[in-house]
Design a protein around this motif. Structure first.
Motif, PDB file in Angstrom:
ATOM      1  N   TYR A  46       0.837  -1.198   0.000  1.00  0.00           N
ATOM      2  CA  TYR A  46       0.000   0.000   0.000  1.00  0.00           C
ATOM      3  C   TYR A  46       0.873   1.251   0.000  1.00  0.00           C
ATOM      4  N   ARG A  67       2.327  -0.066   4.151  1.00  0.00           N
ATOM      5  CA  ARG A  67       1.807  -1.276   4.784  1.00  0.00           C
ATOM      6  C   ARG A  67       1.920  -2.443   3.805  1.00  0.00           C
ATOM      7  N   GLN A  87       0.587  -6.390   3.319  1.00  0.00           N
ATOM      8  CA  GLN A  87      -0.406  -7.350   3.788  1.00  0.00           C
ATOM      9  C   GLN A  87      -0.150  -8.706   3.145  1.00  0.00           C
TER      10      GLN A  87
END
Length: 765
Positions: free
Chosen positions: A132, A136, A138
């Protein structure tokens, strides 16, 4: 099965369709080319991209023969681009990679090792992560599933749970003979990945898994075609109709029909709920087609999922959109309205001017009004000023009003209309102007209305890291809300750029939906229009004596320290260079008046030009520029005069602030001329003549080729025609070799510099 590296038959062919990704393409290509595993080719298909993607591919191909660009004469869409790439691929395996994603470190080696270990399965499933803009990362839901596969080889009927993996083609590699031999091709439209994934999985005789993270799947904040709402998302129904036709022709696949039906319906419901895919006004029609397809393909004895998702299945089967909307969307709509109301309240606050602003926001937009601001309302300057002047000539029907901060009123040139920031008339012009022009962002409280056009001109070329890239550097990121920054950037309609480097950086670090205007910087037009008489006049106004060599010293601000701290002993430098040199010192505008500079000026050692209103005049007057990380170097390069980089704190600055390239590398295109990292070296640069020798001239030429790309004296005209007149950004950019910058100051008498080392005199010219 072992594989020996063969350029004509590489192990892996990465097929990369390319369209409108100039801000991300280099990262994609670099992530492949920097892999430790080297037995690959990149078949990059330029799908007639209107930006610089084609040029970037050619640039990489010229450097590395493994990059094989294909340029399409017209846009055909990602599916057709992939098809062409697959046909041109020569590797044992095809790896479809989207051009805004990246390959994780060590991925290709891990893939190659697993393929060899398992005897070349038809399909190897790969792990991925989502990345992101906030940095971030994930992990994917498939990690455990892939780890559970171990070194097993299976079919989809034997392990149907692997049909539940994210249905995209880039999280798997295909054995080319299997893929091409079965005649797989993509269908038109979006959601083509799902159909391809299921058809290939159900055809493959050998499937295996790899839990190593191979793909970094970029979650673009904006600009992803899948997240652009419209009727094109109705194409999902045709893709799944094709899938069930495929199943009907293969009765042996009946055991997975119910699973694929559930996947289809879940995909419909997911798409229906996303406003960035299906617009609210299109939801009833989308729901109706979803319901029809549900009833048409529902397997006998199908058992709905439990819980909330099961309720949605049930409502979809009933086919009543009002009932579905009441149950699913009502609560979300109320929450959204509350959030929107709170946001507006926060933007407008409770002060008296808010009511005034609200009133003006309800009035019609003035189609012939433009509002200008520069450097947080510091005055009439920079790119906005050049655009303002050109608009008076080419678009005289557009009235221009400048915003200035309190206390700057007396510095506004005569005859220019202005408003003081946050005054009553300020709220009127901000609310009603058709055009908003700024070289920074307007304040958070400014609300961009539908119909207004926002032009972001910027005020430099990025050497230091900008936008969301600053998140990694505490000195740059302190006290900054990146979410709010991007909300401000969301107001941009156009972004000016003076070179391809900037265009790519702006598009990546400001992930918003603006259009780049590659026009050059209007403020730099003067460097191609000024005459020898202009240069002589400015030097005379500044008090530069005839025959003196004027050095313009412009250090930039340091995020990691407070206040202006001269990084040169200016008194010593002036003493050692002698009276035939004069140093013009311009501190960054973030700093106030510096008493030490004032003292040195009173003693006649320097000229403090920190408050001189027109920096372009200073550049025209100077024989050479001394700077560090300031973007003035890119502007000064227009003049094709010597640039000396004095970077005594390179290690600290590059780590604390972050940079995009290495000024000290002495690499063409990165270093603009002679460099120095301490005061002694800097003085010696001028003693020895290195500041203007052949090597520095060659470096400057390469630097200009990279960064003086669009600046040619007509940037303001191109901008005004594009933004105010809705015309093409003309005239075309003049080739660099054909441009004539303003003449350098007339050469004076030879400059005699006494050498401090041996007492002898050294003569330079």
């Amino acid at each position: 099965m072992s594989h020996t590296q063969n350029p004509a038959n590489p192990r892996i062919s990465l097929v990369v369709p390319v369209y409108r990704v100039q801000g991300y393409l280099r990262a994609c290509l670099d992530s492949i080319l920097e892999q430790s595993f080297t037995d690959f080719e990149i078949v990059a298909v330029d799908d007639h991209s209107p930006d610089a993607c084609g040029r970037i591919l050619d640039e990489y191909a010229a450097r590395d023969s493994r990059v094989r660009p294909i340029h399409l004469e017209e846009n055909q869409g990602i599916g057709k681009a992939r098809d062409l790439g697959a046909l041109r691929a020569s590797g044992d395996y095809i790896f479809f990679l989207d051009s805004d994603d990246t390959v994780a470190e060590g991925a290709l080696q891990a893939i190659a090792d697993r393929l060899e270990l398992l005897g070349d399965p038809d399909i190897l499933l790969l792990n991925h992560v989502r990345t992101y803009w906030t940095n971030r990362v994930q992990v994917s839901a498939a990690g455990e599933l892939l780890a559970a596969a171990g070194t097993d080889v299976f079919t989809a009927l034997e392990r149907p749970e692997y049909l539940t993996m994210f249905a995209v083609v880039w999280n798997r590699v295909y054995r080319r003979e299997f893929y091409v031999g079965n005649g797989f091709t993509f269908t038109d439209g979006i959601y083509e990945d799902a159909l391809m994934v299921y058809k290939t999985m159900l055809t493959a005789e050998t499937i295996a898994g790899l839990d190593h993270v191979c793909v970094e799947y970029r979650q673009r904040r904006q600009g992803n075609s899948m997240r652009t709402p419209g009727r094109k998302h109705f194409g999902i129904f045709e893709q799944y109709a094709f899938l069930f036709d495929f199943l009907d022709e293969r009765p042996h696949l009946e055991p997975v029909r119910a699973l694929l039906f559930e996947r289809m319906v879940s995909h419909f419901l997911f798409t229906l709920a996303r406003e960035d895919r299906v617009r609210p006004q299109d939801r009833p029609a989308f729901f109706k087609q979803s319901s029809e397809q549900y009833k048409r393909y529902k397997p006998v004895g199908f058992k709905k999922p439990e819980g909330k998702i099961g309720l949605r299945f049930d409502l979809l089967e009933r086919g009543s959109y009002p009932t579905y909307a009441a149950a699913i969307f009502a609560g979300a709509a109320r929450a959204k309205l509350r959030k929107r109301a709170a946001k507006v309240k926060t933007q407008l606050g409770r002060k008296a001017y808010d009511q005034l602003y609200r009133m003006h926001l309800r009035r019609p937009i003035d189609e012939n009004l433009a509002v200008y601001s520069a450097y947080w309302n510091r005055g009439v300057t920079c790119n906005p000023a050049a655009i303002f002047e050109k608009a008076k000539e080419l678009a005289p029907h557009i009235r221009g009003v400048w915003i200035v901060r309190p206390g700057e009123e007396e510095n506004v040139p005569a005859g220019i209309d202005y408003v003081v920031a946050r005054s009553p008339r300020y709220w009127e012009v901000i609310a009603r102007a058709k055009y908003l022009v700024n070289n920074v962002n307007f304040a958070n409280e400014v609300i961009k209305r539908p119909g207004q056009i926002h032009l972001q001109t910027h005020h430099g070329t990025p050497l230091k890291q900008m936008g969301i890239d600053q998140q990694r550097f505490p000195a740059a990121a302190k006290n900054m809300s990146f979410h709010k920054m991007l909300e401000r950037v969301d107001r941009w309609d156009y972004s000016l750029s003076s070179n391809q480097h900037s265009t790519e950086i702006w598009e990546r670090v400001y992930p918003c939906a603006f259009e780049s205007i590659d026009s050059g910087y209007p403020r730099n037009d003067v460097y191609f229009k000024a005459t020898a008489e202009d240069v002589a006049r400015i030097r005379a106004e500044l008090g530069i004596k005839e025959g003196q060599t004027a050095l313009l010293y412009c250090p930039t601000v340091r995020d990691y320290q407070k206040g202006f701290i001269p990084r040169i002993d200016l008194e010593r430098m002036c003493r050692e260079l002698g009276p035939d040199f004069v140093v013009l010192v311009r501190a960054h505008y973030f700093y106030g008046a510096d008493p030490q500079l004032q003292i040195l000026q009173e003693r006649g050692l320097i000229k403090d030009v920190s408050k001189y209103p027109v920096v372009e005049d200073l550049c025209l007057a100077a024989d050479a520029l001394i700077t560090d990380y300031s973007s003035i170097m890119f502007d000064y390069a227009c003049l094709d005069r010597p640039i000396v980089s004095y970077v005594d704190d390179w290690e600290v600055y590059s780590k604390a602030r972050g940079v995009y390239f290495d000024l000290l590398s002495q690499e063409p295109g990165q270093t603009p001329g002679a460099t120095a990292t301490d005061e002694n070296q800097l003085i010696e640069v001028f003693r020895s003549g290195a500041w203007k020798d052949q090597r520095s001239t060659e470096l400057r030429a390469a630097f200009r080729e990279r960064f003086v790309q669009y600046d040619d004296g007509h940037a303001a005209e191109r901008t005004v025609r594009k933004v105010f007149l809705n015309q093409d950004a003309t005239p075309a950019v003049i080739p660099l070799a054909e441009r004539t910058p303003a003449p350098a100051p007339a050469p004076g008498a030879p400059v005699l510099i006494p050498s401090q080392a041996d007492g002898a005199d050294r003569v330079t010219t």
